[in-house]
Every structure is written in structure tokens, then in C-alpha cells.
Design a protein around this motif. Sequence first.
Motif, PDB file in Angstrom:
ATOM      1  N   GLU A 118      18.658   7.757   8.097  1.00  0.00           N
ATOM      2  CA  GLU A 118      18.802   6.663   7.134  1.00  0.00           C
ATOM      3  C   GLU A 118      18.469   5.321   7.778  1.00  0.00           C
ATOM      4  N   SER A 121       9.161  -2.902   0.402  1.00  0.00           N
ATOM      5  CA  SER A 121       9.041  -1.543  -0.117  1.00  0.00           C
ATOM      6  C   SER A 121       8.066  -0.735   0.728  1.00  0.00           C
ATOM      7  N   GLU A 169      15.241   2.843   6.905  1.00  0.00           N
ATOM      8  CA  GLU A 169      15.414   1.432   6.546  1.00  0.00           C
ATOM      9  C   GLU A 169      14.647   0.526   7.509  1.00  0.00           C
ATOM     10  N   THR A 178       8.998   4.745   4.389  1.00  0.00           N
ATOM     11  CA  THR A 178      10.287   5.120   4.975  1.00  0.00           C
ATOM     12  C   THR A 178      10.184   6.383   5.819  1.00  0.00           C
ATOM     13  N   ARG A 181      11.004   0.763   6.705  1.00  0.00           N
ATOM     14  CA  ARG A 181      10.696   0.104   5.429  1.00  0.00           C
ATOM     15  C   ARG A 181      10.546  -1.402   5.609  1.00  0.00           C
ATOM     16  N   PHE A 182      11.389  -1.983   6.463  1.00  0.00           N
ATOM     17  CA  PHE A 182      11.371  -3.433   6.648  1.00  0.00           C
ATOM     18  C   PHE A 182      10.354  -3.912   7.682  1.00  0.00           C
TER      19      PHE A 182
END
Length: 194
Positions: A81, A57, A85, A60, A88-89
Motif C-alpha cells: 500500500e 493519479s 501510494e 500504482t 502514485r505521487f
Amino acid sequence: MSAFQRHRRSKLIIANFTGFEADLLRSLAGQLVELLRNEAAEPRDDVDPFEAMMDFSGPTQEPEDPVLARLFPTAYPHDEEAAAEFRRFTEGTLRDGKAAAAIAIIDGLEEAGLPKELTEEGLMIDVELDQPTAETWMRSFTDLRLALATRLGVEEGDEAYWHSLSDEDPRTQAHDIYEWVGYLQETLVGALTS
């Protein structure tokens, strides 16, 4: 300060710093750690360790601070997008790694004899690094140089501008520190590859 060198017998990477140089390097590393941790998500104590390890989490959005934006560039500039992602990771782990590398510099200097508060003039700090620790320092030097270059607005090919500033200009002193960290990095790379 002598350049980083590989010791012939022990194969350790060695350098000696004046107390002032060691304290300056510790301060730069400490500021980097603070910057990396201040905008990171606060750790939670109420999360199961396995759940925390699997938690993706992270942020982003690109960081607002220009230094952090430089340290964590957008992976997919034409796909918001996918960029969100990816960030985020990965960003949380990358922040932790960069902070740990800067902390390794602080710890190494203090283990070599740098006191928590520098009060003694003429103090010399002899640093001895094994190969993995030297590689960690080298990565942190890269982060420190990127941070300094971003704050100063250093650009490729602008050496004439920096040399045109007077010695009294505070930017000159900050640029000298940027150059010094570059020197440290260059000699460390040379020691690692010798």
C-alpha cells in the motif's frame, strides 16, 4: 572521442565526438525517451493546468518492463500500500525528469551541429556544456547505463564472462556500448569535480 574536460578559461565542460559517436548517443537517449513516454499515462488536453499540476493519479504498480522497474524501483518492498501510494505521487514527475535529461543530450548534440540524419563521414561534434547542463547529462548517463545493464543482464563481478565472448557476438558490441557510456559518465564526473 576525447574525454569530457573542463575548459581552463571558460570553465565549460567540453568534449568532441565523431559523428558516429554523437549519433549513437542521440539514438540511445531517444530510445530512453521513447521507453519512458510509451508506458506513461497519456496527457489530457481537457484538464485545467492547475488541476493537472495537482493531479496525483500516477501509476500504482511496478512497471512490467525490467528497465523501467530498475529505473523506478519499489520504495517500500514490504508494504504494498505504501509502495503504491509513493509510486502514485512520484513516478510521473520522475519519468518527466528522466525524459527531459535524455532530451537535453539530444538537444545538446544537435545544437553542436549533429544533423537530424547523419550522412557525412568524418564529421566531428564539439560539445560545450555549462555546469547545470553537464549535471543533467550525467544523470541521464546513469539512466542509460542502468537501461543497458538491465537489457544485457550485466551483474557485478561478471567481467570475465563479457571478456570471454567473441568479437562477433552481438552482446559484445552492446556491452562495449555500455562500457563506453560508463567512460563518458566517468570523465564527465571528473570534469565536474575538477
